[in-house]
Motif scaffolding. Sequence first.
Motif, PDB file in Angstrom:
ATOM      1  N   GLU A 132       0.834  -1.208   0.000  1.00  0.00           N
ATOM      2  CA  GLU A 132       0.000   0.000   0.000  1.00  0.00           C
ATOM      3  C   GLU A 132       0.865   1.253   0.000  1.00  0.00           C
ATOM      4  OE1 GLU A 132      -3.938  -1.454   2.483  1.00  0.00           O
ATOM      5  OE2 GLU A 132      -2.112  -0.968   3.592  1.00  0.00           O
ATOM      6  N   LEU A 133       1.943   1.219   0.781  1.00  0.00           N
ATOM      7  CA  LEU A 133       2.842   2.364   0.888  1.00  0.00           C
ATOM      8  C   LEU A 133       3.479   2.703  -0.457  1.00  0.00           C
ATOM      9  CD1 LEU A 133       4.343   4.384   2.766  1.00  0.00           C
ATOM     10  CD2 LEU A 133       6.080   2.614   3.076  1.00  0.00           C
ATOM     11  N   VAL A 134       3.961   1.675  -1.152  1.00  0.00           N
ATOM     12  CA  VAL A 134       4.607   1.889  -2.446  1.00  0.00           C
ATOM     13  C   VAL A 134       3.642   2.525  -3.439  1.00  0.00           C
ATOM     14  CG1 VAL A 134       5.535   0.683  -4.459  1.00  0.00           C
ATOM     15  CG2 VAL A 134       6.370   0.120  -2.180  1.00  0.00           C
ATOM     16  N   HIS A 135       2.395   2.082  -3.436  1.00  0.00           N
ATOM     17  CA  HIS A 135       1.425   2.623  -4.378  1.00  0.00           C
ATOM     18  C   HIS A 135       0.884   3.982  -3.935  1.00  0.00           C
ATOM     19  CE1 HIS A 135       1.264  -0.710  -7.199  1.00  0.00           C
ATOM     20  NE2 HIS A 135       1.265  -1.550  -6.181  1.00  0.00           N
ATOM     21  N   ALA A 136       0.908   4.230  -2.634  1.00  0.00           N
ATOM     22  CA  ALA A 136       0.398   5.509  -2.121  1.00  0.00           C
ATOM     23  C   ALA A 136       1.397   6.643  -2.331  1.00  0.00           C
ATOM     24  CB  ALA A 136       0.056   5.378  -0.636  1.00  0.00           C
ATOM     25  N   ARG A 137       2.688   6.331  -2.324  1.00  0.00           N
ATOM     26  CA  ARG A 137       3.696   7.381  -2.499  1.00  0.00           C
ATOM     27  C   ARG A 137       3.612   7.941  -3.905  1.00  0.00           C
ATOM     28  NH1 ARG A 137       7.321   9.083  -5.266  1.00  0.00           N
ATOM     29  NH2 ARG A 137       7.088   7.235  -6.597  1.00  0.00           N
ATOM     30  N   ARG A 138       3.509   9.247  -3.980  1.00  0.00           N
ATOM     31  CA  ARG A 138       3.446   9.929  -5.268  1.00  0.00           C
ATOM     32  C   ARG A 138       4.362  11.147  -5.233  1.00  0.00           C
ATOM     33  NH1 ARG A 138      -1.363   9.317  -7.819  1.00  0.00           N
ATOM     34  NH2 ARG A 138      -0.314  10.354  -9.563  1.00  0.00           N
ATOM     35  N   ALA A 139       4.863  11.535  -6.385  1.00  0.00           N
ATOM     36  CA  ALA A 139       5.599  12.784  -6.499  1.00  0.00           C
ATOM     37  C   ALA A 139       4.567  13.873  -6.779  1.00  0.00           C
ATOM     38  CB  ALA A 139       6.625  12.706  -7.629  1.00  0.00           C
ATOM     39  N   VAL A 140       4.151  14.566  -5.735  1.00  0.00           N
ATOM     40  CA  VAL A 140       3.070  15.541  -5.878  1.00  0.00           C
ATOM     41  C   VAL A 140       3.634  16.884  -6.348  1.00  0.00           C
ATOM     42  CG1 VAL A 140       1.757  14.363  -4.078  1.00  0.00           C
ATOM     43  CG2 VAL A 140       3.077  16.398  -3.484  1.00  0.00           C
ATOM     44  N   ASN A 141       2.862  17.577  -7.167  1.00  0.00           N
ATOM     45  CA  ASN A 141       3.318  18.846  -7.732  1.00  0.00           C
ATOM     46  C   ASN A 141       2.847  20.069  -6.969  1.00  0.00           C
ATOM     47  OD1 ASN A 141       4.963  18.317 -10.096  1.00  0.00           O
ATOM     48  ND2 ASN A 141       3.145  17.345 -10.955  1.00  0.00           N
ATOM     49  N   PHE A 142       1.877  19.889  -6.086  1.00  0.00           N
ATOM     50  CA  PHE A 142       1.324  21.040  -5.381  1.00  0.00           C
ATOM     51  C   PHE A 142       1.302  20.767  -3.880  1.00  0.00           C
ATOM     52  CE2 PHE A 142      -0.709  20.707  -9.570  1.00  0.00           C
ATOM     53  CZ  PHE A 142      -0.313  21.912 -10.126  1.00  0.00           C
ATOM     54  N   PHE A 143       1.864  21.709  -3.122  1.00  0.00           N
ATOM     55  CA  PHE A 143       1.915  21.572  -1.670  1.00  0.00           C
ATOM     56  C   PHE A 143       1.074  22.651  -1.005  1.00  0.00           C
ATOM     57  CE2 PHE A 143       5.649  19.359  -3.132  1.00  0.00           C
ATOM     58  CZ  PHE A 143       5.770  18.290  -2.263  1.00  0.00           C
ATOM     59  N   ASP A 144       0.484  22.299   0.123  1.00  0.00           N
ATOM     60  CA  ASP A 144      -0.289  23.248   0.917  1.00  0.00           C
ATOM     61  C   ASP A 144       0.695  24.183   1.620  1.00  0.00           C
ATOM     62  OD1 ASP A 144      -1.818  24.608   2.759  1.00  0.00           O
ATOM     63  OD2 ASP A 144      -3.022  22.856   3.330  1.00  0.00           O
ATOM     64  N   LYS A 202      -4.926  19.921  -1.287  1.00  0.00           N
ATOM     65  CA  LYS A 202      -6.132  19.196  -1.680  1.00  0.00           C
ATOM     66  C   LYS A 202      -7.095  20.023  -2.524  1.00  0.00           C
ATOM     67  CE  LYS A 202      -5.881  15.902   2.112  1.00  0.00           C
ATOM     68  NZ  LYS A 202      -6.520  15.333   3.324  1.00  0.00           N
ATOM     69  N   THR A 203      -6.773  21.308  -2.719  1.00  0.00           N
ATOM     70  CA  THR A 203      -7.591  22.095  -3.647  1.00  0.00           C
ATOM     71  C   THR A 203      -7.188  21.827  -5.095  1.00  0.00           C
ATOM     72  OG1 THR A 203      -6.130  24.037  -3.685  1.00  0.00           O
ATOM     73  CG2 THR A 203      -7.766  23.923  -1.909  1.00  0.00           C
TER      74      THR A 203
END
Length: 211
Positions: free
Chosen positions: A5-17, A189-190
């Motif tokens: 689950e951890l491997v699939h949940a980790r993402r390189a996200v482009n937008f941070f709060d 999350k927006t």
Amino acid sequence: MDFKELVHARRAVNFFDPDREVPATLLKEMVELAAQTPSSFNLQPWSLMVLRDADEKQRLQKLAMNQEKVSQAPVTLIVLGDREGWKAENPFVEKVFQENIKAGIMSEAQRDWFDSTREKIYGYSDEAAQAFACKNAGFFAMSLMLAGKALGLDTHPMDGFDHHGVRREFNIPENYWVPLLLAVGYFDKTKTLAPPKWRKGYEDIVVSFDK
């Protein structure tokens, strides 16, 4: 979550709060979890610069193709690989040797072997020293990302930056290479999270070479 689950949940996200800080205690836990990463001779030739200050992050962003996530993330890490982390004069080399003696893994009589083997494997060329620094720092960086996700943090690794410019701007000594930058925080999350990218499968990865 389990490892799958951890491997699939980790993402390189482009937008941070930008309004949600990463507590110092949580960042420390992330780093110390990642510190369990294996390394060549357990030499652990990695270090981190932790940037929280807005001005520092803006200076870095200018050298990183103006990627907004560099300054948007509450924490941006400059990951360092020590190309001289195998040398006898490095204080951590002696620390590792003494800890090995304490643990019964090695004895003082093996010092010459320990020194000559490191020289043989990592010191025979600039390329070998570079590989030593980058592969070990890369192991550590991947562990940072997985540890972060396990603790509820999001990350994004970046290698689109002016390496020499970053070294000059932040007074990083010549023995360090900068394999990557790592933005750390919480996904905004927006925004919309992009779908997972295609990955090679087993058949794509496993190769053989005929003579």
